[in-house]
Design a protein around this motif. Structure first.
Motif, PDB file in Angstrom:
ATOM      1  N   LEU A 278       5.348 -10.923  -1.777  1.00  0.00           N
ATOM      2  CA  LEU A 278       4.073 -11.476  -1.311  1.00  0.00           C
ATOM      3  C   LEU A 278       3.405 -12.370  -2.359  1.00  0.00           C
ATOM      4  N   GLY A 279       3.788 -12.210  -3.633  1.00  0.00           N
ATOM      5  CA  GLY A 279       3.195 -13.032  -4.679  1.00  0.00           C
ATOM      6  C   GLY A 279       1.958 -12.435  -5.306  1.00  0.00           C
ATOM      7  N   SER A 280       1.907 -11.104  -5.390  1.00  0.00           N
ATOM      8  CA  SER A 280       0.757 -10.412  -5.981  1.00  0.00           C
ATOM      9  C   SER A 280       1.176  -9.686  -7.262  1.00  0.00           C
TER      10      SER A 280
ATOM     11  N   GLN B 101      -1.627 -16.520  -4.086  1.00  0.00           N
ATOM     12  CA  GLN B 101      -0.285 -15.990  -3.850  1.00  0.00           C
ATOM     13  C   GLN B 101       0.737 -17.128  -3.736  1.00  0.00           C
ATOM     14  N   LEU B 102       0.577 -18.088  -4.624  1.00  0.00           N
ATOM     15  CA  LEU B 102       1.396 -19.295  -4.599  1.00  0.00           C
ATOM     16  C   LEU B 102       2.880 -18.997  -4.795  1.00  0.00           C
ATOM     17  N   ASP B 103       3.175 -17.922  -5.530  1.00  0.00           N
ATOM     18  CA  ASP B 103       4.571 -17.604  -5.842  1.00  0.00           C
ATOM     19  C   ASP B 103       5.149 -16.567  -4.879  1.00  0.00           C
ATOM     20  N   GLY B 104       4.594 -16.506  -3.665  1.00  0.00           N
ATOM     21  CA  GLY B 104       5.086 -15.547  -2.680  1.00  0.00           C
ATOM     22  C   GLY B 104       4.731 -15.956  -1.274  1.00  0.00           C
ATOM     23  N   LEU B 105       4.987 -15.053  -0.332  1.00  0.00           N
ATOM     24  CA  LEU B 105       4.763 -15.339   1.088  1.00  0.00           C
ATOM     25  C   LEU B 105       3.353 -14.998   1.553  1.00  0.00           C
ATOM     26  N   GLY B 106       2.539 -14.408   0.691  1.00  0.00           N
ATOM     27  CA  GLY B 106       1.172 -14.106   1.066  1.00  0.00           C
ATOM     28  C   GLY B 106       0.336 -15.366   1.207  1.00  0.00           C
TER      29      GLY B 106
END
Length: 369
Positions: free
Chosen positions: A41-43, A50-55
């Motif tokens: 999710l990017g947390s 949450q730029l580095d995930g799917l959130g």
């Protein structure tokens, strides 16, 4: 280090989005699972993107669901919901997500977890967070859940096929009591505000209700920039935490109970310019989720509002306008439109609540962590 991968589906359910997993693909250890969920999710993201995930940077877009066949008699599927904090390394499992519940049955059918005939299907789901049962009604064609339809869901662009959810015996989902403090109205002392009336109700999820007028707010008039008022938001969080303690819940949970600001019906405009007329609704509401104003309304919170409105003496009951012809249906105005909710009582007790949602799978493949 080389990235690892896991099978996953990215699905919109109602007004939420989440990443769905098969239970069999995940490690048994909950801490190891949480590491996977946070990474995918990017947390935590302290910039709340949450730029580095799917959130998606807000609570309604930072969720996971784990699905498995149930070994319980008369239950088709078990599912676990996780609320992934955006800016903290936390996955909260205290409550259910009603919106993503709409996608559990279609996900299982599309994934081949269970075989069902074409036509209208009813599956019994057990939410492991609360132990409650939800009956999901949807249509299957050629072995797949039908997605296209004409039902328009407030807060979602376009239309979809309606999925009817019956939340069975939803009272006391978190605290085990519909009125956790045993009273319809409580009085608390809040720093910089003074005495505040609240109602503590637990139906599908635990909610702390407060009237807009007691906070000198006029919903959708002077609440558009609420999140920018840091000191005031801190006081709202104080109200939520005091309510949690009175409900016998941990004040450390970021997601449960939810704080709901309630106002009487009023005419207001949506972001797209559509007018919501006060004659079409029974109440107006603004939910706070994970410390932020919600852009629509959590489904579980809407069910709690609708039921609380039928309990004499609660804040929603005092503010509701039941002049509309259908006295059973409660129409709740929220920032994205109207939520239609129908609590059904039997012999004076809450039997089940029916709601309509839509869902759509957005992606199927591998998520990397």
């Amino acid at each position: 280090m080389t990235q690892l991968r896991i099978k996953a589906s990215f699905i919109r359910g109602g007004t939420s989005k989440g990443v769905f997993f098969h239970q069999k693909d995940l490690p048994d250890d909950i801490n190891e699972r949480n590491k996977i969920f946070l990474r995918i999710l990017g947390s935590p993201d302290y910039n709340a993107r949450q730029l580095d995930g799917l959130g998606g940077g807000i609570s309604s877009l930072s969720k996971i669901v784990v699905v498995a066949l149930s070994d319980e008699k008369d239950i088709d599927l078990d599912y676990t919901f996780g609320q992934v904090a955006v800016d903290s390394p936390i996955v909260d499992y205290i409550g259910n997500c009603g919106n993503l519940t709409s996608a559990v049955g279609p996900f299982a059918v599309d994934e081949g977890l269970l075989s069902v005939p074409d036509g209208e299907v009813s599956l019994r789901l057990r939410n492991t967070n609360t132990g409650k049962v939800i009956i999901s009604h949807f249509r299957v064609e050629e072995g797949r859940a039908v997605v296209s339809g004409t039902y328009k869901l407030a807060g979602v662009q376009g239309t979809g096929y309606p999925i009817k959810l019956d939340f069975m015996s939803p009272a006391g989902s978190v605290s085990k009591e519909i009125l956790p403090s045993t009273k319809a109205l409580d009085f608390i002392e809040v720093e910089e505000i003074g005495t505040v009336e609240i109602s503590l109700v637990d139906v599908s999820t635990a909610c702390v209700f407060v009237s807009a007028s007691s906070l000198n707010l006029d919903l959708f008039v002077n609440t558009h920039n609420l999140s920018e008022k840091i000191a005031f938001m801190d006081r709202l969080e104080d109200i939520r935490k005091i309510g949690a303690i009175k409900m016998g819940l941990s004040p450390k949970s970021l997601s449960i109970p939810k704080l709901i600001i309630i106002d009487s019906p009023k005419t207001y405009s949506l972001p797209d310019g559509t007018d919501i007329k006060k004659t079409d609704i029974n109440l107006t509401s603004l939910a706070l989720s994970m410390g932020k104003p919600h852009k629509a309304i959590p489904l579980t919170a809407a069910m709690c509002i609708a039921t609380a409105a039928k309990i004499p003496g609660t804040i929603p009951n005092r503010l509701i306008n039941l002049s509309r012809s259908n006295k059973n249906m409660v129409n709740i105005g929220h920032p994205s439109g109207i939520f239609f909710c129908e609590p059904n009582f039997k012999n004076g007790h809450l039997d089940y609540i029916s709601v309509i949602r839509t869902q759509r799978r957005l992606m199927k493949g591998y998520a990397f962590y």
